[in-house]
Design a protein around this motif. Structure first.
Motif, short mmCIF file in Angstrom:
data_model
loop_
_atom_site.label_atom_id
_atom_site.label_comp_id
_atom_site.label_asym_id
_atom_site.label_seq_id
_atom_site.Cartn_x
_atom_site.Cartn_y
_atom_site.Cartn_z
N ALA A 143 38.41 78.87 75.38
CA ALA A 143 38.98 79.72 76.43
C ALA A 143 40.48 79.45 76.61
O ALA A 143 41.28 80.37 76.79
N LYS A 144 40.83 78.18 76.55
CA LYS A 144 42.25 77.80 76.70
C LYS A 144 43.09 78.40 75.58
O LYS A 144 44.23 78.82 75.78
N ALA A 145 42.52 78.47 74.38
CA ALA A 145 43.25 78.98 73.22
C ALA A 145 43.63 80.45 73.36
O ALA A 145 44.61 80.90 72.78
N VAL A 146 42.86 81.21 74.17
CA VAL A 146 43.18 82.63 74.35
C VAL A 146 43.91 82.90 75.66
O VAL A 146 44.14 84.06 76.01
N GLY A 147 44.29 81.83 76.39
CA GLY A 147 45.13 82.02 77.57
C GLY A 147 44.54 81.66 78.91
O GLY A 147 45.19 81.81 79.94
N PHE A 148 43.31 81.16 78.93
CA PHE A 148 42.69 80.75 80.19
C PHE A 148 43.24 79.40 80.66
O PHE A 148 43.63 78.55 79.84
N HIS A 149 43.26 79.19 81.97
CA HIS A 149 43.29 77.83 82.50
C HIS A 149 41.90 77.27 82.26
O HIS A 149 40.90 77.91 82.61
N ALA A 150 41.78 76.11 81.63
CA ALA A 150 40.46 75.60 81.27
C ALA A 150 40.36 74.10 81.48
O ALA A 150 41.33 73.36 81.24
N GLU A 151 39.18 73.66 81.93
CA GLU A 151 38.95 72.24 82.16
C GLU A 151 37.51 71.88 81.81
O GLU A 151 36.60 72.70 81.98
N ASP A 152 37.31 70.65 81.35
CA ASP A 152 35.99 70.04 81.28
C ASP A 152 35.79 69.24 82.56
O ASP A 152 36.70 68.53 83.01
N VAL A 153 34.60 69.33 83.15
CA VAL A 153 34.31 68.59 84.37
C VAL A 153 33.07 67.74 84.11
O VAL A 153 32.00 68.27 83.79
N THR A 154 33.22 66.43 84.26
CA THR A 154 32.12 65.52 83.95
C THR A 154 31.58 64.78 85.17
O THR A 154 30.47 64.25 85.12
N GLN A 155 32.37 64.72 86.25
CA GLN A 155 31.97 63.97 87.44
C GLN A 155 31.79 64.89 88.65
O GLN A 155 32.61 65.79 88.87
N PRO A 156 30.75 64.69 89.45
CA PRO A 156 30.55 65.53 90.63
C PRO A 156 31.76 65.55 91.58
O PRO A 156 32.06 66.59 92.17
N SER A 157 32.45 64.44 91.68
CA SER A 157 33.61 64.38 92.59
C SER A 157 34.76 65.27 92.11
O SER A 157 35.67 65.58 92.89
N GLU A 158 34.71 65.70 90.83
CA GLU A 158 35.78 66.52 90.28
C GLU A 158 35.52 68.02 90.47
O GLU A 158 36.40 68.85 90.19
N ILE A 159 34.32 68.38 90.94
CA ILE A 159 33.96 69.80 90.98
C ILE A 159 34.85 70.59 91.93
O ILE A 159 35.44 71.62 91.53
N ILE A 160 34.98 70.15 93.17
CA ILE A 160 35.76 70.91 94.15
C ILE A 160 37.24 70.97 93.76
O ILE A 160 37.83 72.07 93.79
N PRO A 161 37.89 69.87 93.37
CA PRO A 161 39.28 69.99 92.93
C PRO A 161 39.46 70.96 91.75
O PRO A 161 40.43 71.72 91.71
N ALA A 162 38.51 70.93 90.81
CA ALA A 162 38.60 71.84 89.67
C ALA A 162 38.45 73.29 90.11
O ALA A 162 39.17 74.18 89.64
N LEU A 163 37.52 73.55 91.03
CA LEU A 163 37.34 74.92 91.56
C LEU A 163 38.60 75.39 92.27
O LEU A 163 39.02 76.55 92.11
N GLU A 164 39.20 74.52 93.04
CA GLU A 164 40.41 74.90 93.77
C GLU A 164 41.56 75.20 92.82
O GLU A 164 42.32 76.15 93.02
N ARG A 165 41.70 74.40 91.76
CA ARG A 165 42.74 74.67 90.76
C ARG A 165 42.49 76.01 90.06
O ARG A 165 43.42 76.79 89.81
N ALA A 166 41.23 76.28 89.75
CA ALA A 166 40.89 77.53 89.07
C ALA A 166 41.23 78.73 89.94
O ALA A 166 41.84 79.71 89.48
N LEU A 167 40.89 78.66 91.21
CA LEU A 167 41.16 79.78 92.11
C LEU A 167 42.66 79.95 92.34
O LEU A 167 43.15 81.08 92.50
N ASP A 168 43.39 78.84 92.36
CA ASP A 168 44.86 78.94 92.46
C ASP A 168 45.44 79.67 91.25
O ASP A 168 46.35 80.49 91.38
#
Length: 551
Positions: free
Chosen positions: A499-524
């Motif tokens: 997804a990143k290769a075609v222009g998406f902001h993209a992340e791997d999320v492995t820890q539950p504590s990272e879910i909300i920060p990742a969601l907030e970055r995605a929505l931003d």
């Protein structure tokens, strides 16, 4: 003034308020759309071009009609590839307009494939235009079908060699669509039955959304003090934070479905398919069915009382009749307390998973954190077929009409991305998220580039559990598909990188504590017009809260 047939189609679409047409790959009508200034969205393959148009019709509940073009003529591969998507629109009753190129006059002998005949089984109507001056008539008939009665897809076949006609001699006036109201005697009988019920249940389908009757539904439910169960496609027709809501599935829904002595259905076919409830002990219940389609009556179950008509006109008549007989709202504190008690017990089972800190991440934790981040009054969520549909639809609380899109009588993989695209185009200021799994991402893959190309700020949540639907040993007992369930592996195929290769902001999320920060970055990033892809390394977790089936 003379006009080419294809250009006439394009001008009529403009007159009907069609904002854009999705397409793939070629069609002579596309050239006319370009000449007439109608925007086009080029997708990555035919099925998806149809799905995006279908989704647009669904998320707007038919207020705006989704239109797409696909390739055909003697090379009908495009229409053949699109068949599955058109069939899904047919099964789910979505008002979609498909335009394809017909075989030129005299050339039918050169093909074995009869387009019109092949598509009749999955369309409400097929219009095969054979003379240029018939364009206004055929498009008028198409929009009459699209805006009246039970929704469904329409196919227009437009050959390349139709030539021209005098536009002034064959003018076009946009079609408003027509609704029919219920028989007053049927309304009286339905209300009388409801008032005599000991444990009634409102069983609500998507017809309420298409009729723009969600406010009337709330008014009627509060007036009658009856619990409200919605179908998967009807989810979001009634606010699920309302004290009378019992959701769509799980123990809360099942309790009231089994308990009901009168099942009062509005806007539902009552078909007991894979993704809806069968009615338990139907012979012991009185079924009242309010539907726009009389062919639904006595089809799956005996209908004791039927009310045929548009859901909004029907609800208005029911409200008026109920008020006459009762004088107004009669609060039922006992019922409200019972719903609250059953809902608390239902949520108590899910709360540990919604808040789980285990790794790999529990998929319910992703959904729990998603509900904490999204604005429930200004967002849209849908989920792909498979586990993501079952898990998301069960626990996600929808508070506004079309805040959630449920679908799936046919359940083609990858449709959630089309749903998100349709929602973002319809509601550009909303937060738009779709949830999918490994198999779903593979179906969508060729279309992520189009999402980035058109700068559509949507977020994909990929629940990566390393297998297709997670049907591994121990998931359904000893293993549902023990030899085929494990397919993908994050170590060798990172979808976020794709997804990143075609222009998406993209992340791997492995820890539950990272879910909300990742969601907030995605929505931003979405707010800046950039799509986002979040890949969650998730566990195999069973689906809880199924559909009720006969004993």
């Amino acid at each position: 003034m003379k006009i080419k047939a294809a250009n006439a189609v394009a001008r009529i679409l403009k007159a009907e308020g069609i904002p854009w047409v999705s397409c793939y790959p070629t069609n002579h009508v596309n050239n006319a759309l370009g000449e007439e200034g109608v925007p086009m969205l080029m997708m990555g393959e035919e099925r998806f071009a149809v799905a995006v148009a279908d989704a647009f019709s669904r998320v707007t509940s038919g207020k705006q009609i989704g239109v797409c073009t696909v390739m055909a003529n003697l090379n009908a591969a495009g229409l053949q590839m699109a068949y599955g998507a058109i069939a899904q629109a047919w099964e789910d009753s979505s008002p979609l307009l498909v335009i394809t190129e017909g075989v030129s006059r005299g050339a039918h002998r050169h093909t074995h494939y009869d387009m019109a005949e092949a598509m009749k089984s999955v369309t409400k109507w097929v219009g095969e235009i054979d003379r240029a001056e018939l364009v206004p008539e055929y498009v008028r008939r198409a929009f009459t079908h699209l805006r009246s009665g039970r929704p469904g897809p329409v196919l227009l076949i437009v050959p390349r060699d139709l030539g021209e006609y005098e536009e002034d001699e064959h003018p076009y006036t946009p079609v408003k669509g027509w609704r029919s109201g219920p028989d007053p005697d049927d309304v009286k009988a339905a209300v009388k039955t409801l008032l005599a019920a000991k444990d009634p249940l409102l069983y609500v389908g998507e017809g309420v959304l298409y009729a723009d009757a969600t406010s009337e539904l709330v008014q009627f439910a509060e007036l009658a003090q009856v619990p409200v169960l919605t179908t998967l496609k009807g989810k979001s027709a009634f606010p699920e934070n309302h004290p009378l809501s019992v959701g769509i599935r799980g123990s809360l829904a099942e309790h009231f479905l089994r308990k009901a002595d009168v099942l009062f259905s509005i806007g539902s076919s009552l078909f007991p398919n894979r993704f809806s409830h069968a009615i338990p002990d139907p012979s012991k219940k009185t079924i009242v069915q309010c539907t726009v389609d009389m062919l639904d009556i006595n089809r799956s179950y005996e209908t004791r009382h039927a009310v045929i008509g548009d859901a909004r006109l029907t609800l208005q008549a029911l409200i008026e009749e109920f008020s006459k007989r009762t004088g107004g709202v009669r609060k039922n504190a006992g019922l409200i307390a019972e719903i609250r008690r059953e809902k608390d017990a239902f949520l108590a089972k899910f709360r540990p998973w919604l808040e789980s800190s285990e790794t790999p991440i529990n998929p319910y934790r992703v959904l729990g954190d998603l509900m904490r981040v999204l604005d429930p009054k200004n967002s849209f969520v849908t989920a792909d077929s498979g586990n993501t549909r079952d898990q998301t639809s069960t626990v996600y609380e929808s508070q506004i009409p079309r805040g959630f899109l449920g679908w799936g009588n046919v359940s083609t993989l990858g449709f959630s991305l089309a749903g998100a695209i349709g929602a973002k185009l319809a509601y550009p200021n909303r937060q738009v998220v779709h949830v999918t799994g490994d198999a779903g991402v593979c179906y969508m893959m060729g279309n992520f580039e189009a999402v980035a190309r058109y700068k559509l700020g949507i977020t994909t949540l990929h629940i990566n559990n390393g297998g297709y639907s997670g049907y591994g040993p121990g998931f359904w007992g000893a293993g549902h598909d023990p030899y085929t369930w494990r397919v993908s592996d994050h170590g060798s195929a990172c979808m976020a990188s794709m997804a990143k290769a075609v222009g998406f902001h993209a992340e791997d999320v492995t820890q539950p504590s990272e879910i909300i920060p990742a969601l907030e970055r995605a929505l931003d990033e979405n707010a800046k017009g950039r799509p986002a892809f979040l890949e969650f390394m998730a566990s195999h977790h069973p689906v809880h809260g199924g559909w009720v089936r006969p004993a």
